[in-house]
Motif scaffolding. Structure first.
Motif, mmCIF file in Angstrom:
data_model
loop_
_atom_site.group_PDB
_atom_site.id
_atom_site.type_symbol
_atom_site.label_atom_id
_atom_site.label_comp_id
_atom_site.label_asym_id
_atom_site.label_seq_id
_atom_site.Cartn_x
_atom_site.Cartn_y
_atom_site.Cartn_z
ATOM 1 N N LEU B 187 -1.531 7.015 -2.426
ATOM 2 C CA LEU B 187 -0.355 7.947 -2.247
ATOM 3 C C LEU B 187 -0.573 9.126 -1.857
ATOM 4 O O LEU B 187 0.326 10.203 -1.624
ATOM 5 C CB LEU B 187 0.312 7.901 -3.815
ATOM 6 C CG LEU B 187 0.967 6.565 -4.023
ATOM 7 C CD1 LEU B 187 1.372 6.686 -5.623
ATOM 8 C CD2 LEU B 187 2.207 6.042 -3.116
ATOM 9 N N TYR B 197 2.066 4.292 7.496
ATOM 10 C CA TYR B 197 2.573 3.394 6.217
ATOM 11 C C TYR B 197 3.758 2.599 6.640
ATOM 12 O O TYR B 197 4.584 3.019 7.360
ATOM 13 C CB TYR B 197 2.987 4.079 4.928
ATOM 14 C CG TYR B 197 1.611 4.698 4.201
ATOM 15 C CD1 TYR B 197 0.549 5.006 4.765
ATOM 16 C CD2 TYR B 197 2.096 5.093 2.836
ATOM 17 C CE1 TYR B 197 -0.500 5.400 4.109
ATOM 18 C CE2 TYR B 197 0.661 5.430 2.247
ATOM 19 C CZ TYR B 197 -0.554 5.751 2.715
ATOM 20 O OH TYR B 197 -1.355 6.136 2.089
ATOM 21 N N LEU B 201 7.057 1.733 1.828
ATOM 22 C CA LEU B 201 5.840 2.538 1.115
ATOM 23 C C LEU B 201 5.837 3.940 1.289
ATOM 24 O O LEU B 201 5.596 4.840 0.388
ATOM 25 C CB LEU B 201 4.446 1.754 1.304
ATOM 26 C CG LEU B 201 3.300 2.397 0.654
ATOM 27 C CD1 LEU B 201 3.590 2.140 -1.049
ATOM 28 C CD2 LEU B 201 2.042 1.575 0.970
ATOM 29 N N ALA B 205 5.799 7.084 -1.042
ATOM 30 C CA ALA B 205 4.881 8.385 -1.070
ATOM 31 C C ALA B 205 5.758 9.707 -0.825
ATOM 32 O O ALA B 205 4.974 10.544 -1.449
ATOM 33 C CB ALA B 205 3.889 7.820 0.194
#
Lengths: 266, 264
Positions: B187, B197, B201, B205
Motif C-alpha cells: 500500500l 495498480y 486496489l 491505496a
C-alpha cells in the motif's frame, strides 16, 4: 553416535513443546509472516499483471520460483537463523565458552536446541505457491522432475544453513557478525528473482562465490526447461550439488574459525 | 525542545559509531537498488515507455523509493518497542522527562537523518551516476517533494509507533512487525507505483495514508500532477499525519494504564 542423535532429537522436541505452549501466539506469527511475504509477492504480481513478464518469466513461473525459494529458505532457516543470528551476543556474552565445555558439539547444540517452528507461514505460503503454479506450467510428474524438486529443496535448505553458519562462524574470530546478516539478506533478496535479469557480474557472483542462485533460480529454470546462463547442460547437477558442497565448505569454515576462537566474553 | 534535539543527536552519533557497518549498509543499499532497477529494466524489456511511464522515470522512482523513502527499517521500531515492554525497560522510560512515543520519534529521526546522509546519499550518487537520475520536474515540484518527505516521515513514524504501542496488549510484537511489512509493501507504493495498480486496489491505496510514505512524494518529484493538485494532496497527507499523532497520543494514554511496575 546414537546417543548423540537421540539427545539432539530430544533437545528439538523440548524446544517444540516449549513453543507449542503458546499456540495462539504461534499461529498469529505464522499468519503474520505469511502476510508479510505475501505483501512483497503481491508487488511482484502487480508488475506482472501490468507488464506480462519479467525477463521472459510469466506470473505462474515467478510464483513457482518464489514458492520454491521461500520453501527452501524456511527448511534451512528453521535449523539455523534465529539460533545463529545471535552468535555475536553468544560470543561477546561469554555464553559460547560454556558451550565448549559441554559434551556435545556446540554448533549441533545451538542448532538443534533452538529448532524454530515459526516458519509454518513460510512453508504454507511456499508450498501453496508451488502447488498452485505446478499444474499451470505443464511440468510432467516424472521420477526425474520429482527428484529434482525434492533434491533442489534439500539443496536450497543446505545452502541457507551453510551460509548462515559461515556468517555466524565469523563472530568466533571477529567478535561481530550481525551486520554480515544484513548483507546476506540483501543478496538473498536478489535470489528470489531470475538471475538472468541481473548484470553479468551479479549473475556470476550468484552462481559462484555467493551460491544463492542455486537456491531457486537454477533448479526452477531446469524444471521449466529454461536455459541457465554459464551452466548450460550442467545446471541440473549443479542445482543438486550446490547444497552439499556449501555444507562441506561451511563445515570446514566453522572448524577453521573455532580453532582460532580465543574467547570473546569479559 | 532541547531534550528532543539531544535525543536526535544522540541517535545520530550512536549510528555513526560502527564505521564498518556503514560500508556494509551502503553495499546492501546498492544491491537492493540494483535489484529494483534490474526488475524494471526486465519488465520494460527494451521499450522506452510503457503505460505513459518511461524506464528512466522508473529508475529514478526505484533510486529514491529504495533509499530516502524506504519503509523497511521503520518496522524495527515495532521490534524495539516490543523488546522494551517485554524486558520491563518501559518502567525506566516512564521516569524520563518526555513521553515515550516522543522519545521514540526523536531517536528515529536521528537514525533517519543518519541514513539519509551516510547511506542513501552515497547510494543515490553511485547508482545515479551509473543508471541516471532524473531531476525534479521543476523547482516548485522539488520544494513540494521536500514537504512530502516530511509528511512521509511523520506518517511512517506515526504508524510504526502506533503499531509498536499495540505490543502493550499483544504478547508477540514480532507478528505486528510482519503485518506492518506486508501492508507497507503493497500500500505504500514503494516498490510498484500505484499508477500500475488495478483500479480497485489503486482506489483502496489512495484512500489510505500509506501511499503518502512513498508513492505521493515520488509522483510529486516526477511531476505527475499539476501544482494545485499536489498542494491539496500534500495537505491531505499532513491531515493523515495529524490523525496518526492523535491516535498515538490516545493509545499511549491507554497503554500507560496497562503498566504495572513491580519492585524498584
Amino acid at each position: 553416535m546414537r546417543d548423540t542423535l537421540s539427545l539432539l532429537f530430544y533437545l528439538m522436541r523440548l524446544r517444540v513443546r516449549t513453543r507449542l505452549e503458546f499456540r495462539a501466539a504461534l499461529l498469529i506469527t505464522w499468519l503474520a509472516q505469511a502476510f508479510g511475504y505475501a505483501g512483497i509477492f503481491a508487488s511482484i504480481w502487480l508488475i506482472l499483471t501490468r507488464f506480462g513478464t519479467i525477463g521472459g518469466w510469466t506470473w505462474p513461473q515467478m510464483a513457482f520460483l518464489l514458492g520454491f525459494h521461500t520453501l527452501g529458505y524456511a527448511l534451512g532457516a528453521c535449523f539455523t537463523l534465529v539460533q545463529l543470528r545471535r552468535m555475536e551476543d553468544i560470543v561477546l556474552g561469554g555464553e559460547f565458552d560454556t558451550l565448549l565445555v559441554r559434551p556435545l558439539n556446540p554448533w549441533a547444540y545451538l542448532v538443534f536446541s533452538g529448532f524454530n517452528i515459526e516458519y509454518g507461514g513460510h512453508i504454507a505460503l511456499g508450498a501453496g505457491l508451488v502447488a498452485w503454479a505446478w499444474p499451470q506450467l505443464s511440468i510432467a510428474w516424472t521420477t526425474d522432475t520429482c527428484l529434482l524438486l525434492a533434491g533442489g529443496l534439500v539443496s536450497a535448505a543446505l545452502i541457507t544453513a551453510s551460509m548462515i553458519t559461515i556468517i555466524a562462524a565469523c563472530a568466533l574470530v571477529l567478535g561481530r557478525a550481525r551486520y554480515l546478516f544484513g548483507i546476506y539478506f540483501d543478496f538473498w533478496e536478489l535470489s528470489r528473482y531470475p538471475a538472468s535479469i541481473f548484470a553479468a557480474p551479479f549473475q556470476v557472483a550468484l552462481l559462484s562465490i555467493i551460491p544463492l542462485g542455486y537456491m531457486a533460480y537454477v533448479p526452477v529454470a531446469v524444471l521449466l526447461g529454461r536455459p541457465v546462463p554459464y551452466l548450460g547442460a550442467f545446471a541440473e547437477i549443479a542445482a543438486l550439488s550446490a547444497g552439499p558442497l556449501s555444507a562441506v565448505a561451511a563445515f570446514f569454515f566453522w572448524r577453521f574459525c573455532l580453532k582460532r576462537y580465543q574467547g570473546g566474553g569479559g | 525542545m532541547s531534550a528532543f534535539l539531544a535525543l536526535v543527536t544522540a541517535a545520530f552519533r550512536r549510528e555513526a559509531e560502527h564505521r564498518s557497518r556503514i560500508l556494509m549498509r551502503i553495499l546492501g543499499g546498492l544491491v537492493e537498488i540494483l535489484a529494483r532497477i534490474s526488475i524494471w529494466k526486465a519488465a520494460f524489456g527494451g521499450h522506452g515507455t510503457l503505460s505513459g511511464i518511461s524506464l528512466d522515470e522508473m529508475i529514478t522512482y526505484s533510486l529514491i523509493g529504495g533509499t530516502i523513502l524506504s519503509s523497511w527499517d521503520a518496522t524495527m521500531i515495532v521490534r524495539d518497542v516490543g523488546a522494551t515492554i517485554r524486558t520491563g525497560a518501559i518502567g525506566s522510560s516512564l521516569l524520563r522527562p518526555m513521553h515515550y512515543p516522543v522519545m521514540l520519534l526523536a531517536e528515529q529521526i536521528g537514525v533517519r537523518l543518519f541514513d539519509w546522509l551516510l547511506i542513501s546519499l552515497p547510494v543515490i550518487v553511485i547508482m545515479g551516476s551509473i543508471y541516471g537520475l532524473q531531476p525534479p520536474e521543476s523547482l516548485a515540484h522539488a520544494l513540494l517533494f521536500v514537504g512530502y518527505v516530511v509528511v512521509s516521515l511523520a506518517i511512517l513514524m506515526g504508524f510504526a509507533i502506533l503499531v509498536g504501542l499495540l505490543s502493550f496488549w499483544v504478547f508477540d510484537a514480532h507478528a505486528l512487525e510482519w503485518f506492518m511489512r506486508g501492508l507497507l509493501a503493497v500500500l505504500s507504493g514503494g516498490l510498484v507505483p500505484i499508477w500500475f495498480y488495478p483500479q480497485g486496489l489503486a482506489e483502496v491505496a489512495h484512500a489510505l495514508p500509506f501511499s503518502w510514505i512513498a508513492y505521493h512524494p515520488l509522483a510529486a518529484y516526477l511531476g505527475q500532477r499539476d501544482l494545485t493538485e499536489e498542494l491539496l494532496i500534500l495537505a491531505a497527507g499532513a491531515g493523515w499525519a495529524a490523525v496518526l499523532a492523535f491516535a498515538v497520543a490516545f493509545v499511549w494514554s491507554r497503554a500507560c494504564a496497562q503498566v504495572v511496575v513491580q519492585g524498584g
